[in-house]
Design an enzyme around this catalytic site. Structure first.
Site, PDB file in Angstrom:
ATOM      1  N   LYS A  40       8.031  -9.846  -4.687  1.00 43.29           N
ATOM      2  CA  LYS A  40       8.329  -8.311  -4.345  1.00 43.29           C
ATOM      3  C   LYS A  40       9.342  -8.376  -2.961  1.00 43.29           C
ATOM      4  O   LYS A  40       8.486  -8.672  -1.940  1.00 43.29           O
ATOM      5  CB  LYS A  40       7.497  -7.285  -4.317  1.00 43.29           C
ATOM      6  CG  LYS A  40       7.898  -5.907  -3.912  1.00 43.29           C
ATOM      7  CD  LYS A  40       7.089  -4.903  -4.028  1.00 43.29           C
ATOM      8  CE  LYS A  40       6.060  -4.651  -3.028  1.00 43.29           C
ATOM      9  NZ  LYS A  40       6.559  -4.045  -1.775  1.00 43.29           N
ATOM     10  N   ASP A  67      12.728  -4.250  -4.434  1.00 46.61           N
ATOM     11  CA  ASP A  67      11.878  -3.055  -4.034  1.00 46.61           C
ATOM     12  C   ASP A  67      12.615  -2.312  -3.080  1.00 46.61           C
ATOM     13  O   ASP A  67      12.161  -2.208  -1.779  1.00 46.61           O
ATOM     14  CB  ASP A  67      10.633  -3.356  -3.633  1.00 46.61           C
ATOM     15  CG  ASP A  67       9.769  -2.051  -3.048  1.00 46.61           C
ATOM     16  OD1 ASP A  67      10.035  -0.977  -3.449  1.00 46.61           O
ATOM     17  OD2 ASP A  67       8.660  -2.274  -2.412  1.00 46.61           O
ATOM     18  N   LYS A  69      14.154   0.823  -3.492  1.00 49.94           N
ATOM     19  CA  LYS A  69      14.053   2.301  -3.610  1.00 49.94           C
ATOM     20  C   LYS A  69      15.307   2.985  -3.317  1.00 49.94           C
ATOM     21  O   LYS A  69      15.304   3.746  -2.473  1.00 49.94           O
ATOM     22  CB  LYS A  69      12.900   2.640  -2.540  1.00 49.94           C
ATOM     23  CG  LYS A  69      11.656   2.268  -2.893  1.00 49.94           C
ATOM     24  CD  LYS A  69      10.676   2.806  -2.036  1.00 49.94           C
ATOM     25  CE  LYS A  69       9.112   2.251  -2.160  1.00 49.94           C
ATOM     26  NZ  LYS A  69       9.208   1.089  -1.426  1.00 49.94           N
ATOM     27  N   ASP A  72      20.835   7.906  -3.713  1.00 49.79           N
ATOM     28  CA  ASP A  72      22.021   8.016  -3.194  1.00 49.79           C
ATOM     29  C   ASP A  72      22.925   8.849  -4.345  1.00 49.79           C
ATOM     30  O   ASP A  72      22.066   9.019  -5.379  1.00 49.79           O
ATOM     31  CB  ASP A  72      22.862   6.759  -2.634  1.00 49.79           C
ATOM     32  CG  ASP A  72      23.839   7.087  -1.725  1.00 49.79           C
ATOM     33  OD1 ASP A  72      24.581   8.013  -1.762  1.00 49.79           O
ATOM     34  OD2 ASP A  72      23.692   6.161  -0.563  1.00 49.79           O
ATOM     35  N   ILE A  73      24.153   8.975  -4.328  1.00 44.61           N
ATOM     36  CA  ILE A  73      24.955   9.776  -5.198  1.00 44.61           C
ATOM     37  C   ILE A  73      25.010   8.649  -6.349  1.00 44.61           C
ATOM     38  O   ILE A  73      24.766   7.451  -6.240  1.00 44.61           O
ATOM     39  CB  ILE A  73      26.285  10.131  -4.845  1.00 44.61           C
ATOM     40  CG1 ILE A  73      27.179   8.725  -4.421  1.00 44.61           C
ATOM     41  CG2 ILE A  73      26.197  11.209  -3.691  1.00 44.61           C
ATOM     42  CD1 ILE A  73      28.540   9.202  -4.246  1.00 44.61           C
ATOM     43  N   THR A 131       3.159   7.435  -1.142  1.00 45.05           N
ATOM     44  CA  THR A 131       1.805   7.794  -0.878  1.00 45.05           C
ATOM     45  C   THR A 131       1.426   8.353   0.511  1.00 45.05           C
ATOM     46  O   THR A 131       0.530   8.801   0.748  1.00 45.05           O
ATOM     47  CB  THR A 131       0.891   6.536  -1.297  1.00 45.05           C
ATOM     48  OG1 THR A 131       1.444   5.507  -1.148  1.00 45.05           O
ATOM     49  CG2 THR A 131       0.684   6.665  -2.829  1.00 45.05           C
ATOM     50  N   ARG A 222      -1.615  -8.168   1.233  1.00 42.94           N
ATOM     51  CA  ARG A 222      -2.598  -9.009   2.259  1.00 42.94           C
ATOM     52  C   ARG A 222      -3.736  -9.722   1.604  1.00 42.94           C
ATOM     53  O   ARG A 222      -4.061 -10.864   2.103  1.00 42.94           O
ATOM     54  CB  ARG A 222      -3.226  -8.043   3.206  1.00 42.94           C
ATOM     55  CG  ARG A 222      -1.801  -7.614   4.319  1.00 42.94           C
ATOM     56  CD  ARG A 222      -2.155  -6.644   4.914  1.00 42.94           C
ATOM     57  NE  ARG A 222      -2.101  -5.148   4.117  1.00 42.94           N
ATOM     58  CZ  ARG A 222      -1.973  -3.847   4.426  1.00 42.94           C
ATOM     59  NH1 ARG A 222      -2.304  -3.778   5.852  1.00 42.94           N
ATOM     60  NH2 ARG A 222      -1.660  -2.966   3.644  1.00 42.94           N
TER      61      ARG A 222
HETATM   62  O1  C5P Z   1      -0.855  -5.815   1.661  1.00 43.14           O
HETATM   63  P1  C5P Z   1      -0.879  -4.836   0.661  1.00 43.14           P
HETATM   64  O2  C5P Z   1      -1.667  -5.263  -0.791  1.00 43.14           O
HETATM   65  O3  C5P Z   1      -1.696  -3.532   0.872  1.00 43.14           O
HETATM   66  O4  C5P Z   1       0.561  -4.613  -0.043  1.00 43.14           O
HETATM   67  C1  C5P Z   1       1.022  -3.526  -0.934  1.00 43.14           C
HETATM   68  C2  C5P Z   1       2.257  -3.630  -0.851  1.00 43.14           C
HETATM   69  O5  C5P Z   1       2.634  -2.511  -1.991  1.00 43.14           O
HETATM   70  C3  C5P Z   1       3.076  -3.472   0.199  1.00 43.14           C
HETATM   71  O6  C5P Z   1       4.470  -4.241   0.058  1.00 43.14           O
HETATM   72  C4  C5P Z   1       3.530  -1.822   0.105  1.00 43.14           C
HETATM   73  O7  C5P Z   1       4.737  -1.426   1.022  1.00 43.14           O
HETATM   74  C5  C5P Z   1       3.819  -1.711  -1.123  1.00 43.14           C
HETATM   75  N1  C5P Z   1       3.196  -0.213  -1.555  1.00 43.14           N
HETATM   76  C6  C5P Z   1       1.998   0.503  -1.165  1.00 43.14           C
HETATM   77  N2  C5P Z   1       1.955   1.601  -1.303  1.00 43.14           N
HETATM   78  C7  C5P Z   1       2.769   2.367  -1.985  1.00 43.14           C
HETATM   79  C8  C5P Z   1       3.971   1.802  -2.367  1.00 43.14           C
HETATM   80  C9  C5P Z   1       4.287   0.318  -1.968  1.00 43.14           C
HETATM   81  O8  C5P Z   1       1.239  -0.175  -0.689  1.00 43.14           O
HETATM   82  N3  C5P Z   1       2.663   3.481  -2.393  1.00 43.14           N
END
Ligand code: C5P
Length: 251
Positions: A40, A67, A69, A72-73, A131, A222
């Site tokens: 991603k 990713d 996101k 826009d128009i 979120t 992570r």
């Molecule tokens: O390190 P971790 O497993 O928390 O990474 C989760 C990934 O998913 C990150 O790239 C984060 O930006 C993305 N993400 C998220 N929550 C969301 C949408 C995307 O953690 N609601």
């Protein structure tokens, strides 16, 4: 209709390539190619490195979730989606709040561009409510519905308008599957192994729990990046996914 977009358990693991620069991203691509289903690439890395990081992943025959996101128009997002198709994105996303016309034109443009150059069309996902926003934030923006109602409303709009799935938090998986059907793809971040720190994720599920709840893909960053043996972490997650698929008879 059963979703047939994914088959092997490893195909369902999306690695969050949240690296600040090209060198670090490349090191992760080299380490994890073959161990994850998709890489991603988000706004930080794409802004820092540009398309060459995606080309690097595709050169190794690996899959990419772009990713970015888009919001826009309709014409602008549709053209951006065509560029994503030419770049080789296997999955990309738009904000559902961009509206029905934006989603529809983008879905059509991506499909047409893929047909024109002879590649498989990417999976187009919609982002519903970030979120990071709670009910009070939504009210301040001017939305009258609460977060859960907005998620369902926007996911239904996205589906009607041609999106093939959504990115959704662990707490929304089951509800979305119930309301929108099994073939509507759900991609879920917020994944942690049972003994791992939650970091800044407020509500987490293990890979097993997420897949059992109906997630088609999980996004993990992570828990793979910050352990001593990232390849082993991938194998454990993939095994967790396989176990959940076997238990729920979705493999
Ligand atoms: O390190 P971790 O497993 O928390 O990474 C989760 C990934 O998913 C990150 O790239 C984060 O930006 C993305 N993400 C998220 N929550 C969301 C949408 C995307 O953690 N609601």
């Amino acid at each position: 209709m059963k979703n047939t977009a994914t088959r092997r358990p490893v195909d369902r693991l999306i690695f969050a390539l949240d690296a600040p620069d090209y060198a670090q991203a490349l090191a992760w691509i080299e380490t994890l190619s073959g161990h994850v289903g998709l890489f991603k690439v988000g706004k930080e890395l794409f802004t820092a490195c540009g398309p060459k990081i995606v080309e690097e992943i595709k050169r190794r025959d690996q899959k990419v979730f772009l990713d970015l996101k888009f919001h826009d128009i309709p014409n602008t997002v549709a053209r951006a989606a065509e560029a994503a198709v030419r770049l080789g994105a296997d999955m990309f996303n738009v904000h559902a709040s961009g509206g029905a016309a934006m989603i529809r034109q983008t879905a059509d443009a991506a499909a047409a561009e893929a047909a024109r150059i002879g590649v498989r069309p990417p999976l187009m996902l919609a982002v519903t409510v970030l979120t990071s926003l709670n009910d009070a934030d939504l009210l301040r923006i001017g939305f009258q519905k609460n977060a859960t109602e907005m998620v369902i409303h926007l996911a239904a709009l996205a589906r009607e308008s041609g999106a093939q799935g959504v990115v959704a938090s662990p707490r929304e998986i089951a509800l979305l599957k119930k309301m929108l059907g099994d073939d509507f793809v759900v991609v879920t971040p917020g994944i942690r192994m049972s003994d791992a720190p939650a970091d800044d994720q407020k509500r987490t599920l293990t890979p097993y729990e997420a897949v059992q709840a109906g997630a088609d893909y999980i996004v993990v960053g992570r828990p793979i990046r910050s352990v001593k043996d990232p390849e082993r972490a991938c194998r454990e997650i993939v095994q967790n996914i396989a176990d959940a698929l076997a238990a729920s008879d979705r493999s």
